[in-house]
Each structure stands twice: as C-alpha cells, then as structure tokens.
Design a protein around this motif. Structure first.
Motif, short mmCIF file in Angstrom:
data_model
loop_
_atom_site.label_atom_id
_atom_site.label_comp_id
_atom_site.label_asym_id
_atom_site.label_seq_id
_atom_site.Cartn_x
_atom_site.Cartn_y
_atom_site.Cartn_z
N GLU A 107 0.74 -1.43 0.00
CA GLU A 107 0.01 -0.11 0.04
C GLU A 107 0.71 1.38 0.13
N LEU A 108 2.16 1.20 0.78
CA LEU A 108 2.82 2.52 0.96
C LEU A 108 3.33 2.48 -0.63
N PHE A 109 3.86 1.50 -1.10
CA PHE A 109 4.60 1.59 -2.46
C PHE A 109 3.90 2.09 -3.36
N ASP A 110 2.27 1.42 -3.37
CA ASP A 110 1.20 2.01 -4.42
C ASP A 110 1.36 3.50 -4.11
N TRP A 111 1.20 4.19 -2.99
CA TRP A 111 0.83 5.52 -2.67
C TRP A 111 2.19 6.35 -3.47
N LEU A 112 3.42 5.62 -2.82
CA LEU A 112 4.74 6.57 -3.43
C LEU A 112 4.89 6.55 -5.04
N VAL A 113 4.66 5.51 -5.69
CA VAL A 113 4.99 5.38 -6.94
C VAL A 113 3.87 6.14 -7.75
N SER A 114 2.61 6.49 -7.08
CA SER A 114 1.69 7.29 -7.62
C SER A 114 1.95 8.90 -7.44
N THR A 115 2.86 9.24 -6.37
CA THR A 115 3.06 10.42 -5.94
C THR A 115 4.29 11.17 -6.48
N ILE A 116 5.47 10.21 -6.40
CA ILE A 116 6.75 10.89 -6.99
C ILE A 116 7.04 9.93 -8.23
N ASP A 117 7.95 10.57 -8.94
CA ASP A 117 8.80 9.93 -10.14
C ASP A 117 9.84 9.05 -9.69
N LEU A 118 9.58 7.89 -9.05
CA LEU A 118 10.52 6.91 -8.54
C LEU A 118 11.60 6.41 -9.38
N PRO A 119 12.93 6.57 -9.18
CA PRO A 119 13.77 6.01 -10.17
C PRO A 119 13.70 4.46 -10.18
#
Ligand code: FE2
Length: 257
Positions: free
Chosen positions: A213-225
C-alpha cells in the motif's frame, strides 16, 4: 538465483553488500559477469556514518569504497543513517543515532565527503529501530535535515517505515508530509516476521500488504527512479521472490505508461 537473474524481464539491476567486495577485485569481476551489463549498486552496512572519533579509519573506508565504485560504475551508492560501531566496539547491528543537532552536523560533514570522494549520488536509508534517543528532532525531521544540508538523497525502506510506524505508533502520512520526498531515489521492500508483538526486519518472507500500500502511494506520488526487493533468506522459495519482483515491475510500469 542464477535462473531468476538470467530470465529476461525480471531483474533490471542488482544491489550488493558493499563490504563483500571492498578490496576484492576478483569478486567485483564476478558480480559484473553475473549482472551481464545491468547496473550493480553497492549498498553498505558498515560505513557507520554516525560514529564519532574514528575519522582516519572512516576515510580509509571511503577510499576503498571509491575504488569499488570506479570498478562497478553504479548510478548511485547507499548506506544507512545509523551507527554500527563506537570508537572501540563493533555492534554487529544497525543502531539508531541520537536525533540531535550535533549528530546532524557530523553526519552532514561525512555524507558530503562520501558523496564527493565517490563522485556519485549518495543515498541514506532509514533503518528499523527498536528504541529512539535524542529529542531535538522527530525521525522525518532528522532525515530531512541530513539530506537537505548534505545535498544527498534518500533510500526509503518502506518495510522499515511500516514496522517503525507500527512499533513506535506514529502516522506514516505525517512522516511523509515532513520529508522531502523528491529526494527519494530508491526504495526497499521486504518481508519480516512478528514475535511478541514486535515486527522484525528479517528479509525472509513475502512483502506484506501494508508495504504494498505504501509503495502504491509512493509510485503514484513521485517519479520514483528505482525499487529493490530485499530478500536474504528462504531464497529456495523462488516463486515467491519472482512474484514479488514482477509485482514491483507491474506497479511501476502502471504509473509510467
Ligand atoms: Fe533496507
């Protein structure tokens, strides 16, 4: 894991424990052969950036790390915001630093020096911790001050974060609100075990639902390299490892397309 690494479309890059390779050119060549052109990123566990009073020894470590980085040519390198030794004692563990102004200044000096001597972006990782000390700053503020003052980057371990939030009863939303999330260059995802009401970061199991769930939020919030699955134990359960890797890929591809 050879088959998994050789399979196309599963592993894009490899993270290795820095200390397994320092001063060992034959091992460096071996991992580069295994990686077959994919990036190999050194991830340290013994830099002990927060130790006071061991400058000469610490600089020798950084010199060796620079040699390793020259050979592997990684896009970045990383270690933990922690200490693993005092001036005289090896702890054999990643221990939390006192969150004080004095420690921030010390870590900032060292992070700047490491980044400039190695000549690549330096990422500091949030550790899982079982006690906290020093009360000038909360966890997010401490990390923010270090990375902003040193102009370095964050390796956000989402499993450590989820475990810390659970073990120390803080809000992940508030944590992220206090952090320069645009400095997150890479994440770690891993699965641990629970014992006696405490979560342990054993890297032995599947990535659990709260971390996804945290990963889902993060990848949709920042442009994660980049994202890395940390799996150090129960590697014979290859199907699990493969499934977690492919899930990471699917989630990152979904936001990139
Ligand atoms: Fe990690």
């Amino acid at each position: 894991l050879d088959d998994l690494v050789a399979e196309s479309g599963v592993v894009d890059w490899i993270e290795v424990i820095t200390e397994h390779f320092l001063g060992r050119p034959a091992e460096m060549d071996r991992i580069l052969r295994l990686a077959a052109g994919r990036p190999v990123v050194p991830h340290g566990i013994e830099m002990s950036i927060g130790t006071f009073g061991n400058d000469a020894e610490w600089h020798e470590y950084i010199e060796q790390l620079a040699v390793l980085a020259d050979r592997l040519d990684p896009p970045w390198f990383s270690d933990h915001l922690c200490f693993t030794r005092s001036e005289s004692t090896e702890l054999a563990a990643l221990a939390p630093l006192p969150r004080t102004k004095e420690v921030v200044e010390h870590v900032v000096r060292r992070a700047r020096r490491a980044q400039s001597e190695v000549g690549r972006p330096f990422l500091l990782e949030n550790i899982a911790y079982h006690f906290a000390w020093g009360d000038d700053f909360g966890e997010a503020e401490f990390l923010k001050r270090v990375v902003e003052s040193a102009d370095c980057y964050i390796l956000m371990d989402l499993t450590n974060l989820a475990q810390n939030a659970e073990n120390h009863a803080f809000s992940v939303d508030e944590y992220f609100a206090g952090l320069p999330v645009d400095r997150i260059v890479q994440v770690h995802l891993a699965g641990g075990v629970e014992g006696g009401g405490v979560w342990y970061d054993t890297h032995s199991e599947r990535v659990p639902a709260p971390v996804w769930e945290l990963f889902d939020w993060l990848v949709s919030t920042i442009d994660l390299p980049a994202a890395m699955l940390e799996r150090d134990m129960n590697l014979h359960r290859t199907a699990e490892v493969r499934d977690d890797l492919l899930r990471i890929r699917t989630m990152m591809d979904a936001v990139r397309s």
